[in-house]
Design a protein around this motif. Structure first.
Motif, PDB file in Angstrom:
ATOM      1  N   ASP A 146      -9.600   1.311   2.413  1.00 51.15           N
ATOM      2  CA  ASP A 146      -9.672   2.648   1.820  1.00 51.15           C
ATOM      3  C   ASP A 146     -11.096   3.192   1.866  1.00 51.15           C
ATOM      4  N   ILE A 193      -9.497   4.292   6.597  1.00 46.74           N
ATOM      5  CA  ILE A 193      -8.545   5.371   6.335  1.00 46.74           C
ATOM      6  C   ILE A 193      -9.003   6.243   5.170  1.00 46.74           C
ATOM      7  N   ASP A 194      -8.628   7.526   5.244  1.00 46.02           N
ATOM      8  CA  ASP A 194      -8.774   8.431   4.115  1.00 46.02           C
ATOM      9  C   ASP A 194      -7.469   8.349   3.335  1.00 46.02           C
ATOM     10  N   SER A 195      -7.495   7.585   2.277  1.00 51.13           N
ATOM     11  CA  SER A 195      -6.290   7.309   1.494  1.00 51.13           C
ATOM     12  C   SER A 195      -6.268   8.075   0.177  1.00 51.13           C
ATOM     13  N   SER A 196      -7.139   9.071   0.063  1.00 58.95           N
ATOM     14  CA  SER A 196      -7.312   9.738  -1.228  1.00 58.95           C
ATOM     15  C   SER A 196      -6.039  10.414  -1.733  1.00 58.95           C
ATOM     16  N   GLU A 197      -5.263  11.031  -0.848  1.00 54.39           N
ATOM     17  CA  GLU A 197      -4.062  11.743  -1.301  1.00 54.39           C
ATOM     18  C   GLU A 197      -3.061  10.791  -1.951  1.00 54.39           C
ATOM     19  N   GLU A 231       0.493   8.362   2.730  1.00 57.94           N
ATOM     20  CA  GLU A 231      -0.223   9.633   2.537  1.00 57.94           C
ATOM     21  C   GLU A 231      -1.701   9.381   2.822  1.00 57.94           C
ATOM     22  N   CYS A 232      -2.005   9.111   4.076  1.00 57.91           N
ATOM     23  CA  CYS A 232      -3.362   8.753   4.478  1.00 57.91           C
ATOM     24  C   CYS A 232      -3.537   9.057   5.963  1.00 57.91           C
ATOM     25  N   SER A 233      -4.768   8.978   6.430  1.00 61.44           N
ATOM     26  CA  SER A 233      -5.051   9.216   7.843  1.00 61.44           C
ATOM     27  C   SER A 233      -6.206   8.330   8.284  1.00 61.44           C
TER      28      SER A 233
END
Length: 217
Positions: free
Chosen positions: A9, A13-17, A81-83
């Motif tokens: 994280d 990956i951008d896992s903030s959402e 919900e990540c990218s």
């Protein structure tokens, strides 16, 4: 063979959402309304139980219940919900071509880590995936890294390097005597990570191979 360990994280990956929406879901179970997801980024990185206790004053028993509510949403919806951050695949491909062993070291549950890496088609690029256990036996970054050392006992600690985005990564690496490199695009404070002992800071994962060649020179 030298080994590179990646946090997940905020690093790969951008896992903030997914994380913040699942935190909102868990908190709402206790009547706590947190409408601004941007104010919940402190959930990204540390073990969830610690976050619920430290930021909301939950008892351990209440925090464990909150973690279960969090996972109720996260494991079904939030996990994807990540990218991927830019350059992840190119970075790992370059490291493997250069002969590095590649591992993941995350405080997220190990099975969740594997599901995410598989979702993005990069699971087979990792030689080892190490994460937290659902029973709490392995939870903190230090405990995760100690498990890495157990599995990779053939590699000296000074020939490993952890790539991370928060103080939890840098401090965890310090506690097990592994050098670390900070990324500037995650969720942590770069100045704090440098002060804590990060050997370098990179703004793009595609810079990593060059930085490592100097670190291990």
């Amino acid at each position: 063979m030298k080994a590179i360990l990646f946090d997940l994280d905020g690093t790969l990956i951008d896992s903030s959402e997914g994380i913040t929406k699942s935190a909102q879901y868990a908190l709402s179970h206790f009547g706590i309304d947190e409408p601004d997801r941007n104010s919940l980024f402190f959930f990204i990185g540390p073990p969830l139980i610690n976050t619920f206790m430290e930021h909301y004053g939950f008892t351990k028993e209440r925090a464990l219940e909150a973690v279960e509510k969090y996972r109720e949403r996260y494991n079904k919806i939030g996990i994807f919900e990540c990218s991927l951050f830019p350059g992840v695949k190119e970075c790992i491909e370059a490291l493997k071509a250069a002969g590095y062993r590649i591992g993941l070291a995350s405080s997220k549950p190990e099975k969740s880590c594997e599901r995410i890496l598989e979702h993005f088609g990069i699971l087979d690029m990792f030689d080892e995936v190490v994460g937290a256990t659902f029973d709490g036996r392995i939870d903190t970054k230090e405990e995760v890294l100690n498990e890495v050392m157990r599995r990779w006992s053939d590699i000296p600690r000074d020939e490993m390097c952890l790539i991370g985005d928060t103080m939890f990564d840098i401090e965890g690496a310090n506690r097990v005597d592994v050098p670390s490199i900070a990324v500037s695009f995650g969720f942590g404070d770069v100045n704090e990570m440098v002060s804590a002992g990060a050997k370098a800071v990179i703004d793009d994962l595609r810079q990593l191979l060059d930085v490592l060649s100097k670190l291990f020179d």
